[in-house]
Design an enzyme around this catalytic site. Structure first.
Site: not given
Ligand code: NAD
Length: 314
Positions: A11, A32, A36, A92, A106, A146, A160
């Protein structure tokens, strides 16, 4: 050699974390399912023999052979467009996915870092938001999928820690931007940049007076890695306290892109937070962290990246 697992490693944020961890000499396994994210985000790392990308849905059974020292749990749809289209997947991965990855931590005795979010503060009634603020979230509104997934993931992480003595950390990430964001992910900065570069009207929600505080990705990665290598449990806010209105942001992007786009006002989405600004005193005091990249500099780098990928701008 330190072995690190990064969920969501393909991501936006995950790919930058993988890149920095490899530069620091770690061995990195990215998990991954490309829901997304995309393998192209880490395509430039493929040649590195310390890097592996494994297509895995972490809501299924997760098995990683060999030792693991550190786990960064970043898998989750993150932009409003994504999690509104993928509500069940979002819940999920925040619940079952987090459970599986805490189980992995763990089993391996690894330090586990959860990517939580400023969305856990909801539409905040305290400003700026310190970690001690419990938030103002609508659990049954569309964004609840979310916000509540992340709040549950935080609670599970603490369970945990308390029950199984897993070494855990929680980072609450505030809006972050930079290279490798998707132009159509619905977040303001890539949307404004794409519109500015195409000369289309820049669509600002409401009257544009709602604020955000946006952090450049390199600053965020530095803060997260400091937290990872500390023994803090958190939650710790990481974000840039520089607050600005969405209208100001749109006008800056237009100017930096040298665009003559007009500004068009569109309706605000439901439960869109009015104000958002991190209180970063904890990160500053305990980690010695502060953002270094000025807004215009970070925006200019991001615009340059979008320009160098015309296929994304269309
Ligand atoms: P993103 O969508 O680019 O990255 C998320 C990644 O998770 C993607 O590559 C997607 O394919 C993967 N993914 C989703 N469901 C999955 C699953 N079941 N199994 C394996 N992989 C899975 O989003 P991002 O902006 O890079 O965000 C990454 C993390 O940071 C997220 O947890 C998000 O909640 C957190 N976050 C991001 C921001 C931001 O500003 N970008 C802000 C707050 C929190």
């Amino acid at each position: 050699m330190t072995r690190v697992v990064v969920t969501g490693g393909a991501g936006f944020l995950g790919s930058h974390l993988c890149e920095q961890l490899l530069a620091d000499g770690c061995e990195v396994l990215a998990l991954d399912n490309f829901l997304t994210g995309s393998p192209t985000n880490v395509g430039h790392l493929a040649e590195n023999d310390r890097f592996r990308l494994l297509k895995t849905d972490i809501t299924d059974y997760v098995h990683v052979p060999g030792p693991v020292d550190l786990i960064l749990h970043f898998a989750s749809p993150a932009s409003p467009i994504d999690y509104l289209q993928l509500p069940i997947e979002t819940l999920k991965v925040g619940s079952i996915g987090t459970l599986h990855i805490l189980g992995l931590a763990k089993e391996k005795g690894a330090r586990f870092l959860l990517a939580s979010t400023s969305e856990t503060y909801g539409d905040p009634q305290v400003h700026p938001q310190p970690e001690t603020y419990w938030g103002h979230v609508n659990p049954v509104g569309p964004r609840g999928v979310y916000d509540e997934a992340k709040r549950y993931a935080e609670a599970l992480t603490m369970a945990y820690r308390r029950t199984h003595a897993v070494d855990t950390a929680i980072v609450r990430i505030f809006n972050t931007y930079g290279e490798r964001m998707r132009p159509n992910d619905g977040r303001a900065i890539p949307t404004f940049i794409r519109q500015a570069l195409r000369g289309e009207p820049i669509t600002v929600a409401g009257d544009g007076s709602q604020t955000r505080s946006v952090c450049y990705v390199d600053d965020l990665v530095a803060g997260i890695l400091l937290l990872l290598r500390s023994d803090l449990a958190g939650p710790v806010n990481i974000g840039n306290p520089h607050e600005l209105s969405m209208l100001d942001l749109a006008e800056r992007i237009r100017a930096l892109a040298g665009s003559s786009s007009t500004i068009a006002f569109v309706p605000r989405p439901e439960d869109d937070p009015t104000i958002r600004q991190p209180d970063i005193s904890l990160a500053s005091r305990e980690l010695g962290w502060a953002p270094q990249v000025a807004l215009d500099e970070g925006l200019a780098r991001t615009i340059a990246w979008f320009r160098s990928h015309p296929e994304l701008v269309g």
